[in-house]
Scaffold this active site. Sequence first.
Site, PDB file in Angstrom:
ATOM      1  N   ASN A  38     -10.715  -3.088  -6.051  1.00  0.00           N
ATOM      2  CA  ASN A  38      -9.981  -2.269  -6.805  1.00  0.00           C
ATOM      3  C   ASN A  38     -10.650  -1.787  -7.835  1.00  0.00           C
ATOM      4  O   ASN A  38     -10.300  -0.514  -8.569  1.00  0.00           O
ATOM      5  CB  ASN A  38      -8.465  -2.512  -7.048  1.00  0.00           C
ATOM      6  CG  ASN A  38      -7.257  -2.723  -5.984  1.00  0.00           C
ATOM      7  OD1 ASN A  38      -6.515  -3.150  -6.051  1.00  0.00           O
ATOM      8  ND2 ASN A  38      -7.662  -1.742  -5.057  1.00  0.00           N
ATOM      9  N   ASP A  66       0.783  -1.228  -0.101  1.00  0.00           N
ATOM     10  CA  ASP A  66      -0.031   0.131  -0.175  1.00  0.00           C
ATOM     11  C   ASP A  66       0.942   1.148  -0.101  1.00  0.00           C
ATOM     12  O   ASP A  66       1.956   1.276   0.598  1.00  0.00           O
ATOM     13  CB  ASP A  66      -0.978  -0.085   1.208  1.00  0.00           C
ATOM     14  CG  ASP A  66      -2.053   1.063   1.296  1.00  0.00           C
ATOM     15  OD1 ASP A  66      -2.374   1.437   0.233  1.00  0.00           O
ATOM     16  OD2 ASP A  66      -2.867   1.064   2.341  1.00  0.00           O
TER      17      ASP A  66
HETATM   18  C1  FPP Z   1      -1.848   0.227  -3.187  1.00  0.00           C
HETATM   19  O1  FPP Z   1      -1.307   1.487  -3.359  1.00  0.00           O
HETATM   20  C2  FPP Z   1      -1.536  -0.472  -4.197  1.00  0.00           C
HETATM   21  C3  FPP Z   1      -2.187  -1.169  -5.432  1.00  0.00           C
HETATM   22  C4  FPP Z   1      -3.423  -1.064  -5.353  1.00  0.00           C
HETATM   23  C5  FPP Z   1      -1.692  -1.866  -6.383  1.00  0.00           C
HETATM   24  C6  FPP Z   1      -0.322  -2.779  -6.113  1.00  0.00           C
HETATM   25  C7  FPP Z   1       0.543  -2.940  -7.386  1.00  0.00           C
HETATM   26  C8  FPP Z   1       1.585  -2.659  -7.618  1.00  0.00           C
HETATM   27  C9  FPP Z   1       2.651  -2.767  -6.495  1.00  0.00           C
HETATM   28  C10 FPP Z   1       2.222  -2.564  -8.583  1.00  0.00           C
HETATM   29  C11 FPP Z   1       1.839  -3.685  -9.583  1.00  0.00           C
HETATM   30  C12 FPP Z   1       2.958  -4.553  -9.756  1.00  0.00           C
HETATM   31  C13 FPP Z   1       3.111  -5.377 -10.758  1.00  0.00           C
HETATM   32  C14 FPP Z   1       3.932  -6.523 -10.160  1.00  0.00           C
HETATM   33  C15 FPP Z   1       2.453  -5.252 -11.844  1.00  0.00           C
HETATM   34  P1  FPP Z   1      -2.547   2.725  -3.433  1.00  0.00           P
HETATM   35  O2  FPP Z   1      -2.542   3.157  -4.785  1.00  0.00           O
HETATM   36  O3  FPP Z   1      -3.594   2.382  -2.873  1.00  0.00           O
HETATM   37  O4  FPP Z   1      -1.805   3.839  -2.642  1.00  0.00           O
HETATM   38  P2  FPP Z   1      -2.489   4.942  -1.755  1.00  0.00           P
HETATM   39  O5  FPP Z   1      -3.305   4.137  -0.583  1.00  0.00           O
HETATM   40  O6  FPP Z   1      -1.358   5.771  -1.234  1.00  0.00           O
HETATM   41  O7  FPP Z   1      -3.411   5.702  -2.816  1.00  0.00           O
END
Ligand code: FPP
Length: 252
Positions: A80, A32
């Site tokens: 998501n 996250d």
């Molecule tokens: C959460 O951060 C992360 C995600 C919803 C997606 C996780 C994806 C990756 C780490 C990259 C993709 C990986 C591969 C291997 C293709 P957030 O967007 O919720 O962050 P925030 O809470 O700060 O908005």
Amino acid sequence: MTLERPLAPLRAEGVARTGDARVPRHVAIIMDGNGRWAAKRGLPRVAGHRAGAEAVRKTVRAAAEAGVEVLTLYAFSSENWRRSAEEVSDLTALMRFYLDHELASLKKEGVQLELIGEPEAFGPDLAARLQRAVESTRHNRAITLVMALNYGSRGELAKAAQTLAVKAQRGEIDPASIDEAMIGAELQTARWPELDLLIRTSGEVRLSNFLLWQAAYAELIFLDTLWPDFDAASLTAALGQYAVRQRRFGGR
Ligand code: FPP
């Protein structure tokens, strides 16, 4: 993940790789904080996700070197889809890019790719690419990387209940015989060791529908680090915390 030397295939089937109980066999991470990492830099959210993919590369290698057998990463939750169409499209494009560019390295490094969730929802093309990647890394033994894609723990549990109900209806099982082991055996994680350690980055302190059943006795570590800043040192520190915890599994 371009590495100088391949990771040693240390793991024999069904045998703890290090035999050291202080090294968790199965680690899961809620990655996250990509969005906040990007916002802090005045960048679009997709830049945070790209940096997050870099952190995935570093973490997989560090986990394999530490002797972790299974690393399960929450890459896309079943919730998501509520994000903007643009962000969903960016995330799926990133998955495609990661597959195209990392598959050779994953193979070379002995990483076995596995999936949980319902990746078919990403469409036939990406689903087929993912499946091909799973097939082509099937014999790798350095570490198992489980990507949770369109995964939700409640949905997984509901499916397990449906499967058991159908078996009961067909007379294959006695409903009264349904126990924890039978439910666990219907979960997508059934073939891997029990979850030992669950890490969540970015300061949020919740499970967000990730591995709810599996985390029953896992150690939990919540870090303020934003996911793109997570690296080998962060993993080593978390494994160090795990190593000194006393696991009681409900006993004393
Ligand atoms: C959460 O951060 C992360 C995600 C919803 C997606 C996780 C994806 C990756 C780490 C990259 C993709 C990986 C591969 C291997 C293709 P957030 O967007 O919720 O962050 P925030 O809470 O700060 O908005």
